[in-house]
Motif scaffolding. Structure first.
Motif, short mmCIF file in Angstrom:
data_model
loop_
_atom_site.label_atom_id
_atom_site.label_comp_id
_atom_site.label_asym_id
_atom_site.label_seq_id
_atom_site.Cartn_x
_atom_site.Cartn_y
_atom_site.Cartn_z
N SER A 61 0.82 -1.20 -0.03
CA SER A 61 -0.07 0.01 0.06
C SER A 61 0.84 1.30 -0.20
O SER A 61 0.40 2.35 0.09
CB SER A 61 -0.91 -0.05 1.15
N ASP A 85 0.50 14.08 3.34
CA ASP A 85 -0.26 14.28 4.99
C ASP A 85 -0.21 13.09 5.76
O ASP A 85 -0.30 13.34 6.95
CB ASP A 85 -1.66 14.75 4.53
N GLN A 86 -0.20 11.90 5.16
CA GLN A 86 -0.11 10.52 6.12
C GLN A 86 1.16 10.16 6.36
O GLN A 86 1.48 9.29 7.38
CB GLN A 86 -0.86 9.32 5.06
N LEU A 87 2.13 10.72 5.85
CA LEU A 87 3.55 10.16 5.91
C LEU A 87 4.06 10.15 7.29
O LEU A 87 4.60 9.21 7.94
CB LEU A 87 4.58 10.92 4.88
N SER A 88 3.74 11.18 8.08
CA SER A 88 4.26 11.58 9.35
C SER A 88 3.72 10.31 10.27
O SER A 88 4.37 10.04 11.17
CB SER A 88 3.99 13.09 9.94
N GLU A 89 2.54 9.96 10.00
CA GLU A 89 2.03 8.99 10.71
C GLU A 89 2.81 7.62 10.60
O GLU A 89 2.76 6.68 11.52
CB GLU A 89 0.55 8.56 10.44
N PHE A 90 3.54 7.32 9.54
CA PHE A 90 4.02 6.02 9.15
C PHE A 90 5.60 6.13 9.66
O PHE A 90 6.32 5.20 10.15
CB PHE A 90 3.94 5.97 7.61
N ASP A 136 -0.08 4.29 -1.98
CA ASP A 136 -1.41 4.92 -1.43
C ASP A 136 -0.90 5.88 -0.41
O ASP A 136 -2.07 6.67 -0.17
CB ASP A 136 -2.46 3.82 -1.08
N ILE A 137 0.10 6.08 0.24
CA ILE A 137 0.42 6.97 1.12
C ILE A 137 0.58 8.22 0.58
O ILE A 137 1.57 8.45 -0.29
CB ILE A 137 1.71 6.45 2.00
N ASN A 138 0.12 9.34 0.98
CA ASN A 138 0.18 10.75 0.64
C ASN A 138 1.07 11.41 1.44
O ASN A 138 1.40 11.02 2.66
CB ASN A 138 -1.21 11.35 0.16
#
Length: 642
Positions: A280, A287-292, A283-285
């Motif tokens: 996936s 805005d979501q990267l810092s969560e990962f 599918d990471i943008n």
């Protein structure tokens, strides 16, 4: 067959195109004359195995070559040198048995007990780096130390044997014979896929290798009771990775009838956690990267992007790249924190084939060291280079558009179609600016680099041109591609030529100077640059700082320079050595010491590309090695830049 002849065959097994004797000499540290002699011997024993021409040497029958290498390995297995004996002893005590009779070991090595005692003493110093020691008690020889460090040493042995090619299941199987590694690899691949994860080939083989080493060691030790990590490993690994590693180990245990302990499973989990990638990922943008990866990784990647732009004027900001690179940096830091060694069998090929990209990667590695305190190996630096490579090449192509005019008679009524197809195929580096019907109409234009024509020209048009058919066949596409590449190379050569007499100076030119090694060369050449007012007194230490991160030697040249462009004015000091000098583990014939001012940052890549092209051609390299004066040197470079 001698061991050197086998080395040549192993090297040729990794080459799919012609390779010159001069290139082989530089890579294998064997003289050109000796290489030709060895190849003659090989062909005497195996007629026509190695083809030769003006382009060099090549082996086309890879199957026959593989059989010859396998047979030669069996014949040469008896250890003949100190290095061979060391490898034999380590394999015996780490992969066959924990303890071995001293007298039997001496007999198998065909050496006296006194000589074996001396060999063990030498080996003791090397093992100290792994906090291991080799001991003799009751006439039994054994290696004492932690199980985890023994596994690292086994891994090093296997990777060293694969340095001239790629790590393969067959090579691993020859060291670790008791379990079918193709089955292990299949289990790992299948379970990763079932959990929607994947690994690149190198990482997958590395994981299989660590699992296989653990299995072999358990077989030798006859016990699985030793804990090599922590009992509470599950608290340190996220739930999804836990599921994957448990699924993998349970299937391997069932297949081979063994049991892994918690510490071993934790080691495998770390390898998966730092190299496996979720399907996936695309599918990471942003805005979501810092969560990962966390805000600290985002900050570090942003710093790397900013400083790379400032120093090299290279933009490495694009969403898909940033996502993948941030995940790579996160996993890299986990590996460094846990002291996990990740090998890259391509490290030499990457460094020698793409020196500029590797140099940018060294710069990035130093930023990571400054910010996080970890020192990166050349293997890790080369993985950064793999991430950068595609993006930098794309940016280079976009930046260096070739402007072309299409000549096609209007009565064919296909001009726009041809132009659109060409633009679509070569969208990254071809810009068709005009369409004309005849050669005569070209006189009205001057701002273009290339002519693409469907009709023959009666006279040379004064600019590079390529003739194609109106139907744009595969052959036509290849012809256009080659001509674009020629135009881009000529553009670089023109830039270099314009800078030659500015960058190179007679007072910075050395021929056959008696430098003892790289330190001596750096001291003398940096002092001359400082005396000329080109650099300040800190320049020399910055050169040594760069060498500590990674050697600046590429094949048989060295290009020492600081991590950042800090010269007052740009200049290149040159030292030519027909008889090579040692530069760390390389033998170097030419030294280009780069003192570059930030104003010339765009020129740095052109320098790397030009120098790399020169040294890759045997005839050009020999020409430089034969020069005796500064004027001869400049004349040679000018001729290369034409």
């Amino acid at each position: 067959m001698t061991s050197k002849e086998l080395t040549i065959l192993k090297f040729l097994s990794t080459q799919d195109s012609w390779v010159t004797s001069f290139s082989m000499s530089a890579f294998l540290d064997i003289s050109v004359r000796t290489i030709k002699s060895y190849i003659s011997n090989i062909n005497s024993e195996f007629p026509n195995l190695i083809e030769s021409s003006r382009n060099g040497y090549i082996v086309r029958d890879k199957k026959q070559l593989s059989n010859v290498i396998s047979s030669a390995k069996k014949i040469l297995y008896s250890p003949q040198t100190v290095i061979d004996r060391k490898k034999f002893i380590l394999q015996k005590l780490l992969l066959e048995t924990d303890r071995y009779d001293f007298d039997n070991l001496a007999n198998e090595l065909f050496i006296s007990p006194v000589t074996l005692t001396n060999e063990l003493q030498k080996l003791k110093k090397e093992l100290a780096d792994y906090e291991l020691t080799i001991k003799t008690k009751d006439n039994l020889v054994f290696i004492d130390g932690q199980e985890t460090t023994k596994k690292k040493l086994i891994s090093k042995l296997i990777y060293e044997d694969s340095k001239d090619s790629f790590l393969s299941i067959n090579l691993m199987q020859s060291y670790l014979p008791h379990f079918d590694l193709t089955i292990v690899k299949q289990i790992v691949s299948d379970k990763l896929s079932e959990h929607h994860y994947f690994m690149d080939d190198f990482s997958l083989l590395n994981l299989v290798l660590q699992i296989a080493i653990t299995m072999e060691r358990k077989l030798i030790r006859k016990t699985g009771k030793e804990v090599t990590g922590t009992d509470s490993w599950k608290s340190l690994v996220n739930a999804h990775i836990q599921e994957i590693v448990m699924d993998i180990t349970e299937h391997i245990e069932k297949q081979f009838g063994m049991e892994f302990v918690d510490g071993e499973i934790y080691d495998f989990a770390l390898l998966i956690m730092t190299r496996a990638i979720s399907n996936s990922i695309n599918d990471i943008n942003m805005d979501q990267l810092s969560e990962f990866v966390g805000e600290d990784i985002i900050r570090l990647v942003s710093l790397i992007q900013t400083r790379t732009k400032e120093t090299y004027n290279i933009t490495i900001i694009r969403q898909d790249f940033t996502v993948r690179f941030a995940l790579h940096i996160k996993n890299l830091l986990i590996r460094l924190k846990h002291n996990i060694v990740l090998r890259n069998p391509q490290v030499l090929d990457i460094k020698n084939s793409y020196p500029f990209i590797y140099d940018v990667s060294v710069f990035i590695a130093n930023i990571i060291t400054q910010e996080e305190g970890y020192v990166l190996t050349e293997d890790e630096i080369s993985y950064i280079a793999l991430h950068l490579g595609v993006l930098i090449e794309e940016r280079k192509a976009i930046k260096h558009d070739v402007r072309a005019i299409l000549v096609n008679p209007q009565y064919l009524n296909k001009s726009v179609d041809i132009a659109n197809r060409l633009s679509s195929i070569f969208e990254d580096n071809l810009l068709i600016t005009e369409i004309v019907s005849t050669q005569h109409e070209l006189e009205a234009y001057s701002d273009y680099d290339l002519i693409i024509t469907t009709i023959p020209f009666e006279v040379y048009p004064g600019k590079p041109y390529v003739q194609i058919s109106a139907y744009l066949t595969n052959k036509d596409i290849l012809s256009v591609s080659k001509k674009i590449e020629e135009v881009l190379k000529d553009r670089i050569k023109a830039k270099v030529k314009s800078k030659l007499e500015v960058m190179f100076k007679e007072e910075l030119f050395f021929v056959d100077e008696s430098f003892k090694d790289q330190n001596d060369a750096i001291n003398v050449m940096a002092d001359v640059l400082e005396k000329q007012g080109i650099v300040d007194s800190s320049f020399k230490e910055k050169l040594f700082e760069r060498e500590r991160v990674s050697s600046s030697a590429y094949m048989n040249i060295a290009m020492p320079h600081p991590l950042e462009m800090c010269a007052r004015n740009s200049a290149i000091a040159v030292s030519i050595h027909p008889n090579a000098i040692m530069w760390n583990n390389n033998k170097v014939n030419i030294i280009f010491m780069l003192a570059i001012n930030i104003r010339d940052s765009l020129f740095l890549k052109d320098i790397f590309d030009f120098i790399t092209e020169v040294i890759s051609e045997e005839k050009k390299l020999k020409t430089i090695l034969d020069v005796k004066t500064y004027d001869d040197f400049i004349a040679a470079l000018v001729s290369f830049a034409k």
